[in-house]
Every structure is written in C-alpha cells, then in structure tokens.
Design an enzyme around this catalytic site. Structure first.
Site, PDB file in Angstrom:
ATOM      1  N   GLY A 309       0.919  -1.210  -0.053  1.00 29.51           N
ATOM      2  CA  GLY A 309       0.180  -0.117  -0.175  1.00 29.51           C
ATOM      3  C   GLY A 309       0.828   1.260  -0.087  1.00 29.51           C
ATOM      4  O   GLY A 309       0.262   2.357   0.265  1.00 29.51           O
ATOM      5  N   LYS A 310       2.119   1.094  -0.288  1.00 26.11           N
ATOM      6  CA  LYS A 310       2.943   2.371  -0.482  1.00 26.11           C
ATOM      7  C   LYS A 310       2.881   3.087  -1.770  1.00 26.11           C
ATOM      8  O   LYS A 310       3.108   4.224  -1.799  1.00 26.11           O
ATOM      9  CB  LYS A 310       4.401   2.015  -0.198  1.00 26.11           C
ATOM     10  CG  LYS A 310       4.815   1.311   1.123  1.00 26.11           C
ATOM     11  CD  LYS A 310       6.244   0.715   1.382  1.00 26.11           C
ATOM     12  CE  LYS A 310       6.637   0.309   2.875  1.00 26.11           C
ATOM     13  NZ  LYS A 310       7.808  -0.309   2.838  1.00 26.11           N
ATOM     14  N   VAL A 311       2.599   2.366  -2.870  1.00 23.46           N
ATOM     15  CA  VAL A 311       2.543   2.872  -4.241  1.00 23.46           C
ATOM     16  C   VAL A 311       1.377   2.447  -4.685  1.00 23.46           C
ATOM     17  O   VAL A 311       0.658   1.333  -4.535  1.00 23.46           O
ATOM     18  CB  VAL A 311       3.518   2.446  -5.078  1.00 23.46           C
ATOM     19  CG1 VAL A 311       3.507   2.890  -6.401  1.00 23.46           C
ATOM     20  CG2 VAL A 311       4.987   2.836  -4.342  1.00 23.46           C
TER      21      VAL A 311
END
Ligand SMILES: NC(=O)c1ccc[n+]([C@@H]2O[C@H](COP(=O)([O-])OP(=O)(O)OC[C@H]3O[C@@H](n4cnc5c(N)ncnc54)[C@H](O)[C@@H]3O)[C@@H](O)[C@H]2O)c1
Length: 385
Positions: A309-311
C-alpha cells in the site's frame, strides 16, 4: 580530551589536503544537459534517468497536481558536495520536506561552519592518514579537527539555546538551522540545514541516534543533565500528516537505507494503523546502486511497494528506479529540472503548518476509529483515488 587524538603532535595533514576544496554545486538548468538527457539518454539506465526527469517535470510539477514532494537522502552525499543540488531544489519550491540520514546533516554543518573538505584519492594508506589526523570518506579527505570543531559547535548550541523537552527532529533541525543563520549570516548558501530553516522545509532523520549529531545530544544529556529528547513518534505522525495533507504525493529517493522506508511507511501507517483510506504514493523516483535480489528495502522496487500500500497500483508507469550512483544521477536530474517549464513553484513552507496538519490527522483518525466496524475488518483502500 578525546580518546582519539586528531593526529600525532607536529603532524599537519601533509599533502593529503592539497586537493581542491569540495564546494556545493548549484545546478543552473543547462540547455546542453537537458538536450543530452532528452536525446542522448535513450536506453538502459540512461533511459531510466531520462524517464525520471520526465516524470518529475511533466507530472509531479504540473501546477494542477500540486504534488507534495519528499526527498530522502542516504549515502555520503553532502561530503561529496551534493548539498547544493538540495539547496537549489528547496529554493525553487521543488522539495517540500526531507528525510535524511543524520550523517548527511552532520557533514552539512562543516560547510555551514566554513570548514573545508577536500578532493583526494581512494587509494591512500589509511594508517598514515590516521597518524596525520585525516578522515577519509572514499576519496573525500578532511582533518579530524573538522569533526571535533563541528561537535563543539553542536554542544555549544545545545547549551546556549537551552533547548529541552521532547521534540520532533524537524523542530530540532529547524532550531539548529536558525542558530546557524544567526551565527554565520549568509551560510544558507552553503548549508542544507540552514537553507531549509530559511525556506521552511522540515528535515527529518529516521535514526536520530546514528550520527555525530545524536552522539552530541547524548553527551549533553549525560554530562550537562540536558533534557532534550528526540521523539520519533512525533516524526512518524508529522510525516504521516504531511502525506495525508498532500493532494498528490511523490518522492525522490537517493540511495536507500532507513530514510527510504521512513518516507514510504507514511501511507501504510495511515491505512494500517489509523484506518484512513488515503491510498499509496502517486509518483516514485529512486536513484540507487542497491539490488532487489537481496530482499532488502533499499533495493525494493515500486512494484513490490504496491503490495504494502506504499504505491498506488494504478500508477506504476509513474514510478522509476535508475540504477546509478547518486553523485552522478542527482546533479544531472537537478540540472534538467531547474531548466524545466515548471522548474520553480510556490514553496509550501510546511515547517509552519505541522501543528495544523497533525491536528487534522488526529481528527481524521478519530473519525475513522468511530466508523470502524466492531469486527475490525481491514479498511477498504481507495488505491486509485
Ligand atoms: N559522523 C557521522 O555522523 C556519521 C554517521 C554515520 C555515517 N557517517 C559517514 O557518512 C557516510 C554516509 O552514511 P549514511 O548513513 O548517510 O548512508 P550509507 O552510506 O550507509 O548509505 C545508505 C544507503 O544509500 C545507498 N548509497 C550509498 N551511497 C550511494 C551512492 N553514491 N549512490 C547511490 N546509492 C548510494 C546505500 O546502498 C544504502 O542503501 C558514510 O561514508 C559514513 O562513513 C558519518
């Protein structure tokens, strides 16, 4: 007295310091460099560098995107003279906040205090260097007295400023920068820390104990009874709040190391811990020599970051990893950016907005908590926004 004396008595560093003084290079937007990158850098990592320049100037800097841009700095970049690139980017409003290793900020202080680092060779006799009182970072050479005098300045600042209590590293670096500006007027042209204070750019350190700045704060506590306490929780919340407040978010990652994760963990903290469905990063640019195959975070690709869910999964075309030494790639990148159509934009001056942004984070987190189902299901993330 320090345990390690800076060279035996009578030794002056000899010829080792005869190389040119390392200066902070300021990119000027050279049309020739832009031409080279647009037309000559076509494939392999030259192609990726060209792509990084396009993503930054044609997407991240578009005024309608109003991207909040974080820069992470690891590797010996200020000793190598790259602070001037960071200064130019801050001056032009192209970097809104910074996460750096403490080492880069500590070595930046040498420039602010007018000490000299010199060009040298990586092929020297280190025992001889030790005896001469010379410190070596690959081919960068400087006398150990630079370390001792920089340390003395930090301790003097801690005492003079009566700085105390718990605080974020952004606040600590801001106050340190203001002190440098007062003590050495004009030093903002030669120091990232001083320039950031002037431009209102918050600087965070992901591992505050891991540098000579942290070492001197520890001294201050033990020897002077100082009560300054660097509070990483505040750093985590401030970085989260900055990301939450961003219309779009993007990063330029130099090297890897803990600054990379400290930036990228912002979005998972929002959804995983606070239950706020913000979604991941919109833009991701990394210059690195680290490899993906060892499984470490430093070499992890934007594709891998999607799973955390970082990018945002939908934006992988707006991400790029350039496998290049930052000391080559970043000045070329900055030279390109400075000459671009949107190579200057209004500064966000986030240093003065931190409190309001954290208050907003708290409010949204409380709201998310109230809306949380009893069964504690993971929140649905609007990853495409
Ligand atoms: N006095 C101090 O406060 C202090 C403390 C720690 C380190 N240091 C010195 O400062 C220097 C920097 O240490 P650091 O902790 O900032 O980071 P580091 O050198 O540990 O590097 C961290 C990350 O950056 C990457 N990297 C390093 N150089 C790179 C390059 N040229 N191009 C692309 N990627 C690169 C590495 O692969 C790694 O992922 C070191 O030479 C170290 O000796 C000084």
């Amino acid at each position: 007295m320090p345990h390690r004396s800076p060279g035996a008595p009578g030794h002056t560093g000899g010829n080792y310091l005869s190389g040119k003084v390392i200066k902070y290079y300021r990119p000027r937007g050279s049309a020739d460099v832009r031409h080279l990158i647009d037309h000559g850098f076509q494939a392999f990592n030259a192609g990726r560098l060209s792509e990084a320049c396009s993503i930054f100037t044609e997407k991240m800097l578009l005024p309608e995107h109003d991207t909040t841009i974080g820069l992470t700095v690891a590797g010996a970049l200020t000793p190598a003279g790259l602070g001037g690139c960071v200064i130019e980017m801050m001056e032009r409003g192209l970097v809104d906040f910074i996460i750096s290793t403490g080492a880069n900020l500590y070595h930046d202080l040498h420039y602010a205090l007018n000490f000299s680092l010199h060009r040298g060779s990586p092929f020297l006799d280190d025992v001889e260097l030790y005896e001469q009182g010379i410190i070596r970072i690959y081919d960068v050479l400087f006398p150990a007295t630079v370390l001792l005098e920089t340390d003395a300045y930090i301790r003097d600042f801690l005492v003079r400023s009566k700085i105390s209590g718990a605080m974020a590293t952004s606040e600590f670096h801001y106050r340190l920068g203001l002190d440098l500006l007062e003590k050495n007027p004009g030093c903002e042209a030669y120091s990232v820390v001083a320039h950031a204070a002037k431009m209102g750019v918050p600087i965070y350190t992901s591992s505050p104990g891991d540098s000579s700045i942290g070492m001197n704060i520890a001294y201050h506590e033990l020897m002077n009874g100082g009560t300054l306490m660097i509070d990483p929780n505040r750093d985590v919340n401030e970085v989260c709040a900055i990301i939450l407040a961003g219309k779009k978010n993007g990063c330029v990652i130099l090297g890897g190391g803990s600054p990379k994760n400290f930036y990228l963990q912002g979005q998972p903290t929002l959804w995983e811990v606070y239950g706020i469905p913000k979604g991941g990063n919109d833009y991701f640019i990394q210059f690195t020599t680290d490899q993906v195959v060892w499984g470490g975070l430093s070499g992890a690709t934007p594709a891998e970051a999607v799973s955390w869910g970082k990018v945002n999964p939908g934006v992988l075309p707006d991400t790029v990893v350039t496998y290049v030494d930052s000391t080559i790639g970043f000045p070329l990148f900055c030279e390109y950016v400075v000459g671009a159509e949107h190579g200057r934009r209004p500064r966000k001056e986030l240093i003065h907005k931190r409190e309001a942004m954290v208050a907003d984070l708290l409010q949204q987190a409380r709201q998310a908590g109230d809306e949380k189902p009893i069964q504690d299901e993971p929140p649905e993330i609007d990853r495409h926004r």
